[in-house]
Design an enzyme around this catalytic site. Structure first.
Site, PDB file in Angstrom:
ATOM      1  N   GLU A  16      -4.799   2.492  -4.018  1.00  0.00           N
ATOM      2  CA  GLU A  16      -3.329   2.440  -4.043  1.00  0.00           C
ATOM      3  C   GLU A  16      -2.826   1.162  -3.386  1.00  0.00           C
ATOM      4  OE1 GLU A  16      -5.080   3.402  -1.705  1.00  0.00           O
ATOM      5  OE2 GLU A  16      -4.010   4.064   0.071  1.00  0.00           O
ATOM      6  N   ARG A  56      13.097  -5.915  -1.835  1.00  0.00           N
ATOM      7  CA  ARG A  56      13.619  -5.414  -3.117  1.00  0.00           C
ATOM      8  C   ARG A  56      12.642  -4.396  -3.704  1.00  0.00           C
ATOM      9  NH1 ARG A  56      13.473  -9.670  -7.531  1.00  0.00           N
ATOM     10  NH2 ARG A  56      14.377 -11.009  -5.959  1.00  0.00           N
ATOM     11  N   ASP A 113      -2.375   9.004 -10.664  1.00  0.00           N
ATOM     12  CA  ASP A 113      -2.473   7.879 -11.617  1.00  0.00           C
ATOM     13  C   ASP A 113      -1.102   7.518 -12.179  1.00  0.00           C
ATOM     14  OD1 ASP A 113      -5.141   7.708 -11.234  1.00  0.00           O
ATOM     15  OD2 ASP A 113      -5.748   8.352 -13.244  1.00  0.00           O
ATOM     16  N   ASP A 170       0.854  -1.188   0.000  1.00  0.00           N
ATOM     17  CA  ASP A 170       0.000   0.000   0.000  1.00  0.00           C
ATOM     18  C   ASP A 170       0.892   1.242   0.000  1.00  0.00           C
ATOM     19  OD1 ASP A 170      -3.162   0.620   1.073  1.00  0.00           O
ATOM     20  OD2 ASP A 170      -1.659   2.211   1.294  1.00  0.00           O
ATOM     21  N   ASN A 210      -2.141  12.845  -4.474  1.00  0.00           N
ATOM     22  CA  ASN A 210      -3.318  13.289  -5.225  1.00  0.00           C
ATOM     23  C   ASN A 210      -3.610  14.757  -4.949  1.00  0.00           C
ATOM     24  OD1 ASN A 210      -4.241  11.202  -6.812  1.00  0.00           O
ATOM     25  ND2 ASN A 210      -5.448  10.265  -5.196  1.00  0.00           N
ATOM     26  N   HIS A 219      -5.242  14.179  -9.524  1.00  0.00           N
ATOM     27  CA  HIS A 219      -5.563  12.773  -9.762  1.00  0.00           C
ATOM     28  C   HIS A 219      -4.673  12.188 -10.872  1.00  0.00           C
ATOM     29  CE1 HIS A 219      -8.544   9.806  -8.593  1.00  0.00           C
ATOM     30  NE2 HIS A 219      -8.479   9.350  -9.829  1.00  0.00           N
TER      31      HIS A 219
HETATM   32  N1  LIG Z   1      -5.043   9.022  -8.613  1.00  0.00           N
HETATM   33  C1  LIG Z   1      -5.778   8.051  -8.095  1.00  0.00           C
HETATM   34  N2  LIG Z   1      -6.098   8.073  -6.787  1.00  0.00           N
HETATM   35  C2  LIG Z   1      -6.833   7.077  -6.261  1.00  0.00           C
HETATM   36  C3  LIG Z   1      -7.292   6.021  -7.085  1.00  0.00           C
HETATM   37  N3  LIG Z   1      -7.987   5.182  -6.284  1.00  0.00           N
HETATM   38  C4  LIG Z   1      -7.974   5.700  -5.031  1.00  0.00           C
HETATM   39  N4  LIG Z   1      -7.262   6.837  -5.007  1.00  0.00           N
HETATM   40  C5  LIG Z   1      -6.984   7.724  -3.879  1.00  0.00           C
HETATM   41  O1  LIG Z   1      -6.044   7.124  -2.988  1.00  0.00           O
HETATM   42  C6  LIG Z   1      -6.137   7.810  -1.746  1.00  0.00           C
HETATM   43  C7  LIG Z   1      -5.932   6.822  -0.633  1.00  0.00           C
HETATM   44  O2  LIG Z   1      -5.866   7.535   0.547  1.00  0.00           O
HETATM   45  P1  LIG Z   1      -5.866   6.888   1.995  1.00  0.00           P
HETATM   46  O3  LIG Z   1      -6.677   5.644   1.988  1.00  0.00           O
HETATM   47  O4  LIG Z   1      -6.207   7.957   2.983  1.00  0.00           O
HETATM   48  O5  LIG Z   1      -4.390   6.396   2.207  1.00  0.00           O
HETATM   49  P2  LIG Z   1      -2.994   7.165   2.156  1.00  0.00           P
HETATM   50  O6  LIG Z   1      -3.143   8.615   1.936  1.00  0.00           O
HETATM   51  O7  LIG Z   1      -2.159   6.437   1.143  1.00  0.00           O
HETATM   52  O8  LIG Z   1      -2.432   6.913   3.572  1.00  0.00           O
HETATM   53  P3  LIG Z   1      -1.732   5.636   4.152  1.00  0.00           P
HETATM   54  O9  LIG Z   1      -2.169   4.461   3.349  1.00  0.00           O
HETATM   55  O10 LIG Z   1      -2.219   5.541   5.554  1.00  0.00           O
HETATM   56  O11 LIG Z   1      -0.289   5.851   4.067  1.00  0.00           O
HETATM   57  C8  LIG Z   1      -7.480   8.509  -1.719  1.00  0.00           C
HETATM   58  O12 LIG Z   1      -7.281   9.908  -1.789  1.00  0.00           O
HETATM   59  C9  LIG Z   1      -8.170   8.017  -2.999  1.00  0.00           C
HETATM   60  O13 LIG Z   1      -8.991   9.011  -3.582  1.00  0.00           O
HETATM   61  C10 LIG Z   1      -6.967   6.051  -8.465  1.00  0.00           C
HETATM   62  O14 LIG Z   1      -7.326   5.168  -9.265  1.00  0.00           O
HETATM   63  N5  LIG Z   1      -6.214   7.078  -8.928  1.00  0.00           N
END
Ligand SMILES: Nc1nc2c(ncn2[C@@H]2O[C@H](COP(=O)(O)OP(=O)(O)OP(=O)(O)O)[C@@H](O)[C@H]2O)c(=O)[nH]1
Length: 306
Positions: A226, A246, A200, A183, A191, A196
């Protein structure tokens, strides 16, 4: 034949000579004793040119002149050698041929005791086209149903299907399977900062990185957002940890210059190794728990479920 009135015989012969089916008779030495227009056309020759000729000479004629039938070979002698092994190998033989102009024929050869062959080819271009279209559509649909369109990695559904298969495959063996859940850290910030589209691009670049770092028989999937997961078949804990480490280090070293000159992204990884005693949901649940710990311990690290 004697019982068939000569007028009927003439009508039947006329039909054989002019039908769109390809019809021919070969002698035991493969000289063509009889052919109709459609058969001769397969070699881009006339009936007069074909009759009396050896079949292999017709083949060579069309191969050299790149006309008539399509031969999937760059060595026609080898092709003939293989074809000759098949000819007369059975009393009835069915096969398909196609022309350079993409016309298909379903062919039947009947060989008698003296080695004479009656050849009958029925054009099946339309059904062949439909078969090819169906195959292409099925492939496209399968791709859509199993992959994530953004990263081209497999999707969550396919991940679980394959994990179940792998677990079944390893049942009653002493081999191990490892699963890692990955993750991206603070992805929301990426983002927020780069939009966005920037987010991506990070996802796509990371997916490419994973593919470069895993083995051909490993399976990488985007589970959503993600979050990614990788099945590592025949992989013990030590090897699994090495692969996860790795991936973590390679990402940490990368700068996403195309988005911003010094943008760095890190990842947290949770892993689990087992022989096939766990089912797929328990396997992923345990790797997920390890991932949760990696996040809580400060991110950018690999945690393995003990
Ligand atoms: N660009 C993009 N963003 C996405 C996609 N799917 C989900 N997201 C975004 O990924 C983000 C995930 O955020 P969080 O779940 O808060 O996790 P994080 O910010 O990575 O925090 P931690 O996992 O705790 O480190 C959200 O803002 C979603 O809108 C996608 O297909 N494209």
């Amino acid at each position: 034949m004697e019982n068939i009135p000569s007028i009927i015989q003439a009508m039947l012969l006329d039909n054989i000579l002019n039908t769109n089916d390809a019809i021919a008779v070969f002698g035991p030495n493969d000289a063509i004793l009889f052919s109709n227009k459609t058969f001769a056309g397969l070699y881009d020759l006339s009936v007069n040119e074909v009759n009396g000729k050896l079949w292999q000479d017709c083949v060579k004629h069309s191969y050299i002149n790149e006309t008539g039938l399509k031969y999937d070979t760059d060595n026609i002698e080898n092709w003939l050698h293989k074809a000759n092994k098949l000819r007369r190998s059975e009393i009835q033989r069915t096969f398909e041929i196609n022309t350079l102009k993409d016309r298909w024929y379903l062919c039947n050869e009947t060989t008698n005791e003296q080695g004479y062959i009656v050849f009958h080819g029925i054009e099946n271009t339309r059904s062949k086209q439909l078969e090819i279209e169906l195959k292409n559509t099925t492939e496209k649909l399968t791709l859509l149903a199993t992959t994530d369109p953004l990263t081209n990695l497999y999707n969550r559904r396919f991940f679980f299907m394959r994990l179940k298969d792998e677990i079944n495959r390893y049942q009653r063996t002493d081999k191990f399977i490892s699963v890692i859940m990955l993750d991206l850290d603070h992805f929301k910030q990426i983002n927020d900062q780069y939009g966005h589209k920037g987010g991506d691009e990070v996802l796509v670049t990371f997916a490419k990185l994973i593919k470069k770092l895993i083995r051909p028989y490993d399976l990488a999937a985007r589970m959503g957002g993600e979050e990614f997961a990788i099945i590592l078949p025949n992989t013990n804990m030590h090897e699994g940890q090495m692969i996860a480490e790795r991936i973590r280090q390679s990402l940490a070293k990368l700068t996403f210059k195309q988005i911003s000159p010094d943008l760095k992204v890190t990842i947290s990884i949770g892993g689990m190794t087992s022989n096939s005693e766990l089912n797929a949901s328990k396997f992923t649940l345990k790797s997920d728990n390890a991932l949760y710990k990696a996040k809580n311990n400060g991110r950018n690290q690999v945690v393995w479920c003990k």
